[in-house]
Design a protein around this motif. Structure first.
Motif, short mmCIF file in Angstrom:
data_model
loop_
_atom_site.label_atom_id
_atom_site.label_comp_id
_atom_site.label_asym_id
_atom_site.label_seq_id
_atom_site.Cartn_x
_atom_site.Cartn_y
_atom_site.Cartn_z
N GLY A 1 42.77 43.31 40.44
CA GLY A 1 41.61 42.78 42.09
C GLY A 1 40.84 42.09 41.69
N GLY A 2 41.09 41.48 40.73
CA GLY A 2 40.17 40.53 39.99
C GLY A 2 38.72 41.02 39.30
N ARG A 3 39.06 42.08 38.67
CA ARG A 3 37.76 43.72 38.70
C ARG A 3 37.66 43.21 37.13
NH1 ARG A 3 39.92 46.19 42.81
NH2 ARG A 3 42.10 47.46 41.20
N GLY A 4 35.90 43.18 36.43
CA GLY A 4 36.15 43.30 34.98
C GLY A 4 34.59 43.03 35.21
N ALA A 5 33.97 43.06 33.82
CA ALA A 5 32.89 42.71 33.49
C ALA A 5 32.10 41.80 33.57
CB ALA A 5 32.40 43.77 32.02
#
Length: 271
Positions: free
Chosen positions: A130-134
């Motif tokens: 989902g395009g998530r991350g730091a």
């Protein structure tokens, strides 16, 4: 409202050491006004009481490390007692909001006009996909020198005593950059690996920054921790207003601990 906040920032997206979610308050407590803050500290608690907030949504956890007492003669105890007496609930979204999409670094990237965003360090585990991350990587609207980019960041980010400082050749042309809301020197390797021209975050340390530059890594921009996370509050506030019939106040109280900055008048020389 707690269920909705947990849905937007699931607790299992947070790092194992983090403490997120509802901290204080009854689940049935009616909420008419929300105050969004980076830090739940005495000054923002004062503000919550002044504006008549029923709920504080904070980024940084109040009770991150275990405590053996919340007696009213302790720093955290005083805050807890004041909130309970005033019937103000407290909710925290920290590293689960850092990796969210949109999350803390998306709001920071938007302040700088970055486009084509992707995670600097893609999320793993429960938050993967989902395009998530730091952090985020993106492109500037137009190329800027490092000196120009530093001035742009100082103008676009909330003002603090520390401002924005940069490391690298002031004339270096920057087209792509990475950003990370909050402390970011743990992602120096990812920024170098991504091949960006510059990396902006907070709390860069002397030795890691020096070694990074010595290894021809991206130019560095270091801003105040509070300033890099404050933009996220606007996003949270807009979402809350769209989801619920509540008033939302965004705190602009600068809770960065550094309050005075004076440039050195001269450089010492040593034989």
């Amino acid at each position: 409202m707690v269920d909705a906040l947990d849905g937007r920032y699931p607790r299992n997206w947070a790092e194992s050491w983090d403490r997120v979610g509802l901290v204080l308050g009854e689940f049935e407590h009616a909420v008419a006004r929300v105050l969004c803050v980076v830090d739940c500290v005495p000054e923002t608690v004062d503000q919550a009481l002044e504006v008549g907030a029923d709920l504080i949504v904070a980024h940084h956890p109040l009770l991150l490390k275990p405590v053996s007492s919340i007696a009213p003669d302790t720093f955290k105890g005083r805050i807890v007692h004041r909130l309970i007496r005033a019937e103000v609930a407290l909710f925290t979204a920290h590293t689960n909001a850092d990796v969210a999409n949109p999350g803390v670094s998306d709001a920071l990237a938007a302040r700088l006009g970055l486009t084509g965003l992707r995670p600097l360090a893609p999320a793993e585990g429960a938050a993967a996909g989902g395009g998530r991350g730091a952090g985020r990587i993106g492109e500037l609207a137009e190329p800027l020198t490092l000196a120009e980019l530093t001035a742009l960041a100082a103008a676009r980010l909330p003002a603090t005593a520390g401002g924005v400082r940069a490391a690298g050749d002031p004339g270096r042309v920057i087209r792509t950059m990475a950003v990370c809301g909050g402390a970011g020197d743990s992602f120096l390797t990812e920024a170098a690996r991504a091949g960006v021209d510059a990396y902006l975050c907070a709390d860069l340390r002397h030795h890691p920054a020096g070694e990074h530059l010595a290894n021809d890594g991206p130019a560095l921009l270091d801003a105040a921790h509070w300033a890099t996370e404050r933009p996220w509050l606007d996003d949270v506030a807009a979402w809350l207003r769209a989801e619920f019939p509540v008033d939302v106040v965004v705190s602009d109280l600068d809770t960065d601990p550094w309050t005075v900055h004076t440039a050195s008048a001269h450089k010492e020389t040593h034989p």
